[in-house]
Design a protein around this motif. Structure first.
Motif, PDB file in Angstrom:
ATOM      1  N   GLN A   2     -10.899  38.806   9.534  1.00  0.00           N
ATOM      2  CA  GLN A   2     -10.186  38.731   8.318  1.00  0.00           C
ATOM      3  C   GLN A   2      -8.872  39.586   8.593  1.00  0.00           C
ATOM      4  OE1 GLN A   2     -13.588  39.740   8.733  1.00  0.00           O
ATOM      5  NE2 GLN A   2     -14.626  39.890   6.789  1.00  0.00           N
ATOM      6  N   ASN A   3      -8.766  40.530   9.259  1.00  0.00           N
ATOM      7  CA  ASN A   3      -7.660  41.544   9.325  1.00  0.00           C
ATOM      8  C   ASN A   3      -6.558  41.394  10.435  1.00  0.00           C
ATOM      9  OD1 ASN A   3      -8.767  42.853   6.855  1.00  0.00           O
ATOM     10  ND2 ASN A   3      -9.969  44.189   7.975  1.00  0.00           N
ATOM     11  N   ALA A   4      -6.821  40.624  11.244  1.00  0.00           N
ATOM     12  CA  ALA A   4      -5.895  40.682  12.557  1.00  0.00           C
ATOM     13  C   ALA A   4      -4.569  40.468  12.129  1.00  0.00           C
ATOM     14  CB  ALA A   4      -6.230  39.215  13.523  1.00  0.00           C
ATOM     15  N   PHE A   5      -3.775  41.310  12.807  1.00  0.00           N
ATOM     16  CA  PHE A   5      -2.021  41.288  12.447  1.00  0.00           C
ATOM     17  C   PHE A   5      -1.798  41.775  11.049  1.00  0.00           C
ATOM     18  CE2 PHE A   5      -2.767  37.946  15.853  1.00  0.00           C
ATOM     19  CZ  PHE A   5      -2.004  38.421  16.658  1.00  0.00           C
ATOM     20  N   SER A   6      -2.650  42.605  10.540  1.00  0.00           N
ATOM     21  CA  SER A   6      -2.390  43.365   9.237  1.00  0.00           C
ATOM     22  C   SER A   6      -1.252  44.411   9.740  1.00  0.00           C
ATOM     23  CB  SER A   6      -3.642  44.170   8.949  1.00  0.00           C
ATOM     24  OG  SER A   6      -4.556  43.414   8.651  1.00  0.00           O
ATOM     25  N   LYS A   7      -0.354  44.620   8.616  1.00  0.00           N
ATOM     26  CA  LYS A   7       0.758  45.462   8.855  1.00  0.00           C
ATOM     27  C   LYS A   7       0.411  46.775   7.830  1.00  0.00           C
ATOM     28  CE  LYS A   7       4.642  42.460   9.582  1.00  0.00           C
ATOM     29  NZ  LYS A   7       5.726  41.867   9.245  1.00  0.00           N
ATOM     30  N   MET A  52      10.861  56.154  10.245  1.00  0.00           N
ATOM     31  CA  MET A  52      10.864  55.300  11.282  1.00  0.00           C
ATOM     32  C   MET A  52       9.924  54.399  11.407  1.00  0.00           C
ATOM     33  SD  MET A  52      13.428  55.562  13.033  1.00  0.00           S
ATOM     34  CE  MET A  52      13.874  55.565  14.685  1.00  0.00           C
ATOM     35  N   ALA A  53       8.738  54.605  10.446  1.00  0.00           N
ATOM     36  CA  ALA A  53       7.474  53.672  10.563  1.00  0.00           C
ATOM     37  C   ALA A  53       7.859  52.126  10.305  1.00  0.00           C
ATOM     38  CB  ALA A  53       6.577  54.003   9.612  1.00  0.00           C
ATOM     39  N   PRO A  54       8.708  51.834   9.271  1.00  0.00           N
ATOM     40  CA  PRO A  54       8.833  50.370   8.991  1.00  0.00           C
ATOM     41  C   PRO A  54       9.631  49.624  10.125  1.00  0.00           C
ATOM     42  CG  PRO A  54       9.495  51.768   7.048  1.00  0.00           C
ATOM     43  CD  PRO A  54       9.294  52.844   8.232  1.00  0.00           C
ATOM     44  N   TYR A  55      10.682  50.451  10.806  1.00  0.00           N
ATOM     45  CA  TYR A  55      11.308  49.679  11.820  1.00  0.00           C
ATOM     46  C   TYR A  55      10.432  49.653  12.978  1.00  0.00           C
ATOM     47  CZ  TYR A  55      14.901  48.817  15.350  1.00  0.00           C
ATOM     48  OH  TYR A  55      15.891  48.452  16.049  1.00  0.00           O
ATOM     49  N   TRP A  56       9.333  50.584  13.390  1.00  0.00           N
ATOM     50  CA  TRP A  56       8.391  50.460  14.409  1.00  0.00           C
ATOM     51  C   TRP A  56       7.295  49.311  14.062  1.00  0.00           C
ATOM     52  CZ3 TRP A  56       6.749  52.248  19.003  1.00  0.00           C
ATOM     53  CH2 TRP A  56       5.263  52.425  19.225  1.00  0.00           C
ATOM     54  N   GLN A  57       7.194  49.511  12.736  1.00  0.00           N
ATOM     55  CA  GLN A  57       6.086  48.145  12.453  1.00  0.00           C
ATOM     56  C   GLN A  57       6.649  46.788  12.467  1.00  0.00           C
ATOM     57  OE1 GLN A  57       3.604  48.102   8.357  1.00  0.00           O
ATOM     58  NE2 GLN A  57       5.371  46.784   7.917  1.00  0.00           N
ATOM     59  N   GLU A  58       7.996  46.547  12.283  1.00  0.00           N
ATOM     60  CA  GLU A  58       8.614  45.172  12.587  1.00  0.00           C
ATOM     61  C   GLU A  58       8.710  44.836  13.879  1.00  0.00           C
ATOM     62  OE1 GLU A  58       8.436  43.049   9.924  1.00  0.00           O
ATOM     63  OE2 GLU A  58       7.630  44.868   8.931  1.00  0.00           O
ATOM     64  N   ALA A  59       9.121  45.983  14.750  1.00  0.00           N
ATOM     65  CA  ALA A  59       9.358  45.718  16.181  1.00  0.00           C
ATOM     66  C   ALA A  59       8.002  45.512  16.827  1.00  0.00           C
ATOM     67  CB  ALA A  59       9.907  46.929  16.812  1.00  0.00           C
ATOM     68  N   LEU A  60       6.849  46.126  16.586  1.00  0.00           N
ATOM     69  CA  LEU A  60       5.487  45.988  17.252  1.00  0.00           C
ATOM     70  C   LEU A  60       5.083  44.433  16.859  1.00  0.00           C
ATOM     71  CD1 LEU A  60       3.307  48.850  16.260  1.00  0.00           C
ATOM     72  CD2 LEU A  60       3.543  47.802  18.561  1.00  0.00           C
ATOM     73  N   HIS A  61       5.283  44.076  15.446  1.00  0.00           N
ATOM     74  CA  HIS A  61       4.539  42.879  14.959  1.00  0.00           C
ATOM     75  C   HIS A  61       5.545  41.621  15.556  1.00  0.00           C
ATOM     76  CE1 HIS A  61       1.232  43.624  12.686  1.00  0.00           C
ATOM     77  NE2 HIS A  61       1.655  45.080  12.565  1.00  0.00           N
ATOM     78  N   SER A  62       6.875  42.076  16.171  1.00  0.00           N
ATOM     79  CA  SER A  62       7.561  40.873  16.794  1.00  0.00           C
ATOM     80  C   SER A  62       6.945  40.332  17.963  1.00  0.00           C
ATOM     81  CB  SER A  62       9.053  41.597  17.161  1.00  0.00           C
ATOM     82  OG  SER A  62       9.161  42.338  18.072  1.00  0.00           O
ATOM     83  N   LEU A  63       6.015  41.028  18.313  1.00  0.00           N
ATOM     84  CA  LEU A  63       5.175  40.785  19.770  1.00  0.00           C
ATOM     85  C   LEU A  63       4.311  39.651  19.236  1.00  0.00           C
ATOM     86  CD1 LEU A  63       4.668  44.395  21.300  1.00  0.00           C
ATOM     87  CD2 LEU A  63       6.152  42.469  22.033  1.00  0.00           C
ATOM     88  N   LYS A  64       3.833  39.350  17.933  1.00  0.00           N
ATOM     89  CA  LYS A  64       2.868  38.404  17.649  1.00  0.00           C
ATOM     90  C   LYS A  64       3.247  36.938  18.348  1.00  0.00           C
ATOM     91  CE  LYS A  64       0.835  36.299  13.694  1.00  0.00           C
ATOM     92  NZ  LYS A  64       0.541  36.372  12.245  1.00  0.00           N
TER      93      LYS A  64
END
Ligand SMILES: Cc1ncc(COP(=O)(O)O)c(C=O)c1O
Length: 441
Positions: free
Chosen positions: A185-190, A350-362
């Protein structure tokens, strides 16, 4: 440039903790210096610290204020007995901790590590009920996949199988809540996942099974770190708080890694808006520089012990190094550094930038889930069939060669950089990780 202190010629004697000793000693990885966001290796390379050491150097490395405080304190009062004697600086640090702790936390008991903080909190919980004439409340409830250090209480309530299974029967009277990982249900949740608050209701089942009158405490990491970053589903911690309160069960938050700004507030309790009865801390308390832990608790918990003749010791528990002067000085200088540099707020910014950078690995090879909160991130890899952990360990080794430090647990890559991280460091960390993953078998 090679540094003076090279790899020692005999690595045999030191049995390294949580390490593949034979692999390491064939191909050692040595740090010889550190500054701010970087380590220097024994062969003179710079390695970007993507893990704040072991989730502990939240202000970065070799910060002048902390170094100076330690040097000064070591020259002034190196050690004072911790039992029946005091020294001012330990009291000052306790007050400073209470200033930033969630409202309701009023007392501090010092330890020397996260594991000792956990043992202390578990013992306090059992002894608290007994002090109130409720001595049947001795059961402790942990959670599957929980990590609460390595001592017997901690592994008993913990739920990481490899940390438990070879160490015998452990504490009696322990039960476990289900973990909160629901990838379907939760994979790739931000941030916090939507699904899973109902998993807290399992506590009602455990209460029905054992009887509330036998349960002392529930201990959870508000956000489970060492198992590979499992976030609390929305509403989950609130439910745990409600159910524990309803049944007179103490709630312990193990904030050993979530404490001191990691999620963008001083503690996860504030970040998630849930206040426990006891909290365990360590690591970022002294920026990882000197071993120290602290358990914080409410007035209610503390005051339950404050009876009997005044010349009597109220709690037969403590450590030789509880509130050690040099550790206390390091703690105060660390809190000063966090405050002066606004590092908790910085983590939130910094958390939003970190989040987007991380999720770019999807979509990157092998990646089956990405999870994040504050300045914590996890990238879960598809395990190699029949060889669990090998793919992530290869990623760790390649990442190190390419100049970034990541951490792996099972086939999960976990990252928790110092809170002083800049955007270009995030780009380097995530960019390098992508290169590593692209070339992995
Ligand atoms: C939540 C939690 N509790 C306890 C500990 C144990 O801390 P220590 O290694 O200082 O004993 C850790 C360490 O990672 C932790 O993450």
């Amino acid at each position: 440039m090679a540094l003076d202190r090279k790899t020692p010629n005999d690595l045999n004697a030191f049995w390294m903790p949580f390490t593949a000793n034979r692999q390491f000693k064939k191909s050692p990885r040595m740090f010889v210096a550190a500054k701010d966001m970087h380590y220097t290796t024994s062969d003179g390379r710079q390695v970007l610290d993507g893990t704040a050491g072991l989730w502990c150097c939240n202000a970065g490395h070799c910060r002048p204020k902390i170094t100076e405080a330690i040097q000064k304190q070591a020259a002034e009062l190196d050690y004072a007995p911790a039992f029946q004697m005091g020294h001012p600086i330990a009291f000052e640090l306790a007050n400073r901790l209470i200033d930033i702790a969630p409202e309701g936390m009023e007392h501090v008991f010092y330890t020397n590590s996260g594991s000792e903080s956990v043992e202390t909190a578990l013992k306090l919980a059992i002894a608290y009920h007994r002090a109130r004439g409720d001595g049947a409340r001795t059961r402790l409830i942990g959670r599957e996949r929980g990590y609460h250090g390595v001592n017997f209480g901690g592994i008993s309530v913990g739920g990481i199988v490899t940390n438990r299974k070879v160490f015998g029967p452990m504490l009696a009277g322990v039960d476990h809540l289900p973990h909160t990982h629901l990838p379907a249900q939760n994979a790739f949740s931000k941030g916090q996942p939507e699904h899973g608050a109902h998993l807290a209701d399992d506590l009602e089942r455990i209460v029905a099974l054992h009887g509330a009158e036998t349960i002392a405490a529930v201990i959870v990491e508000p956000m489970a770190g060492s198992t590979g970053v499992l976030l609390p589903p929305k509403g989950y911690l609130q439910k745990l708080r409600e159910i524990t309160k309803k049944h007179g069960i103490l709630l312990i938050f193990d904030e050993v890694i979530t404490g001191f700004g990691r999620l963008g507030s001083a503690f996860a309790g504030q970040h998630y808006g849930v206040t426990p009865d006891l909290m365990t801390t360590a690591k970022g308390l002294t920026n990882g520089v000197i071993p120290m832990g602290a358990v914080m608790c409410t007035k209610d918990v503390h005051d339950a012990f404050m009876n009997g003749p005044e010349h009597m010791i109220e709690l037969f528990h403590g450590y030789t190094y509880s509130g050690n002067p040099i550790a206390s000085a390091a703690g105060i200088a660390t809190l000063d550094t966090y405050r002066e540099e606004g590092l908790f707020e910085r983590a939130a910014e910094m958390a939003p930038y970190w989040q987007e950078a991380l999720h770019s690995l999807k979509g990157t090879r092998h990646v089956i889930d990405i999870r994040n909160e504050g300045l914590i991130g996890a990238v879960e890899l598809e395990p190699i069939a029949g060889e669990p952990t090998k793919r992530a360990f290869s990623a760790f080794l390649k990442a190190y060669e390419k100049g970034i430090l990541i951490r792996t647990t099972g086939d999960i890559i976990a990252m928790s950089p110092p809170l002083i991280i800049e955007k270009e460091h995030i780009d380097q960390l995530i960019g390098t990780l992508k290169e590593v993953l692209d070339t992995l078998d």
